[in-house]
Design an enzyme around this catalytic site. Structure first.
Site, PDB file in Angstrom:
ATOM      1  N   CYS A   1      -6.258  11.185 -49.113  1.00 56.09           N
ATOM      2  CA  CYS A   1      -7.673  11.508 -48.934  1.00 56.09           C
ATOM      3  C   CYS A   1      -7.894  13.018 -48.911  1.00 56.09           C
ATOM      4  O   CYS A   1      -7.051  13.790 -48.470  1.00 56.09           O
ATOM      5  CB  CYS A   1      -8.260  10.883 -47.685  1.00 56.09           C
ATOM      6  N   GLY A   2      -9.041  13.416 -49.410  1.00 61.51           N
ATOM      7  CA  GLY A   2      -9.416  14.819 -49.412  1.00 61.51           C
ATOM      8  C   GLY A   2     -10.734  15.025 -48.691  1.00 61.51           C
ATOM      9  O   GLY A   2     -11.650  14.209 -48.811  1.00 61.51           O
TER      10      GLY A   2
END
Length: 302
Positions: free
Chosen positions: A2-3
Site C-alpha cells: 500500500c502507498g
C-alpha cells in the site's frame, strides 16, 4: 504494501494545483498498490447550515439528477450533482446527520463516501493510473488532500473496500499495515453507535477515531489512544477539515517519509512520491518517529 500520500498547502497559490501534485504522488506509489486507489480532497466548504455529501453508485446510470430532485423535495435546497465517474457530490441545506439517515432509508443502493462541510472522497478498484485519468484528479483544487494506492490483504478488491475511509464528518483515514484486533473493536464500537459499511480493518481504525473525538478527545489524543487500543502495525494519515495528521505505530515497520517547505507539507510511503513536488530538493525531509503524532493545519497542533 500500500502507498500513502498526503499534501497540505500553506499558500493559496497552490490550491488550484493540489490535484495535479497529488496525482503525480499517486503515480509514483502505484507499484505499492495496484489493486485500487482513492483520494480525499478538502475544498469549497459548504455554507453554514449546509453539508456536502459524496455518493458512489455501481449502476451504469445512477440517475443523479433524480437523486438531487429527491433531496430538494426532502430538504428544500440541494445543488445539482457534481459528477466524477461513478461518484457525485451534492451540497444540501441540512445537517449532515439528517441527510445520512435519509439516504440510508431511501437510497440504500448508494454508498456514502463522505459527509461534512469540505470533504470529498473518490475511490475505485483498478490500477491507480486509470483511476487518476477517469476521475480527472489533476483538475481538482483544494487546501489539502490524502491519497492511497492499495494492495489488498485483508478484504476484497472493490470500490467500497478501498481507502480512504470516512466514519465521521470531514474525517477520513488511510492506512498502510494490518490490525489484528479489528473484529473485537468493531463490535465494541458498533455498540457505541458507530456505523460500518465494510469488513475492512482500516474502517475500524477510522471508527475508533470518530468515537474518541465524539467523546471529547482532540485528534492528537485520539491518535495517541491508538497505541493502547489498536493491535498490529500501521502508518496512519488522517484528514480533517483543518489539515492532516500522521502516526506510525511504536514498532514503525511500515515505511514513511515527511517533508516541509514554506509552501507545503507532504508525507508519503516513499521519498520518490515527494521528489515530484515543486521545491522538494530544498525541503526539510525526515522519517517520522515511531509513536509520535505529527499534524498540520489551521487549528491542529504542529
Amino acid at each position: 504494501m500500500c502507498g500513502i500520500a498526503g499534501l497540505y498547502t500553506k499558500s493559496d497559490g497552490l490550491h488550484d494545483q493540489l490535484g495535479e501534485h497529488l496525482s503525480k504522488m499517486l503515480e509514483q506509489l502505484s507499484f505499492r498498490g495496484p489493486d485500487s486507489a482513492g483520494v480525499a480532497f478538502y475544498r469549497d466548504p459548504a455554507p453554514e447550515g449546509s453539508c456536502k455529501v459524496t455518493l458512489h453508485s455501481a449502476a451504469q446510470d445512477p440517475g443523479w439528477n433524480d437523486v438531487g430532485a429527491q433531496l430538494r423535495r426532502e430538504f428544500g435546497a440541494a445543488s445539482p450533482p457534481q459528477v466524477r465517474a461513478t461518484h457525485a457530490t451534492f451540497v444540501i441545506e441540512a445537517q449532515a446527520e439528517q441527510v445520512q439517515s435519509w439516504l440510508l432509508d431511501h437510497r440504500p443502493e448508494l454508498t456514502l463516501m463522505s459527509a461534512g462541510r469540505s470533504i470529498e472522497i473518490y475511490k475505485a478498484a483498478g490500477p491507480p493510473q486509470e483511476f487518476i485519468k477517469r476521475f480527472e484528479l489533476a483538475s481538482i483544487g483544494g487546501s489539502h488532500a490524502l491519497g492511497h494506492t492499495r494492495m489488498a490483504t485483508e478484504s476484497r478488491v472493490t470500490t467500497e473496500h478501498s481507502h480512504p475511509f470516512s466514519t465521521g464528518l470531514d474525517l477520513c483515514l488511510v492506512h498502510n499495515g494490518s490490525l489484528s484486533n479489528h473484529n473485537s473493536l468493531r463490535r465494541a464500537l458498533a455498540r457505541e453507535g458507530i456505523r460500518f459499511q465494510t469488513d475492512n480493518d482500516t474502517e475500524v481504525a477510522a471508527g475508533y477515531l470518530t468515537w474518541r473525538m465524539r467523546e471529547g478527545a482532540t485528534l492528537e489524543q485520539a491518535l495517541e489512544g491508538c497505541m493502547d487500543d489498536l493491535d498490529g502495525f500501521y502508518t496512519f494519515a488522517v484528514g480533517t477539515g483543518e489539515g492532516f495528521a500522521v502516526l506510525r505505530d511504536p514498532i514503525a515497520c511500515k515505511p514513511a517519509v515527511m517533508a516541509e517547505t514554506d509552501e507545503w507539507v507532504a508525507m508519503a510511503s516513499e521519498y520518490r512520491a515527494i521528489a515530484v513536488l515543486p521545491g522538494a530538493e530544498d525541503a526539510v525531509t525526515w522519517e517520522p518517529e515511531p509513536g509520535r503524532v505529527y499534524s498540520w493545519g489551521r487549528a491542529l497542533v504542529a
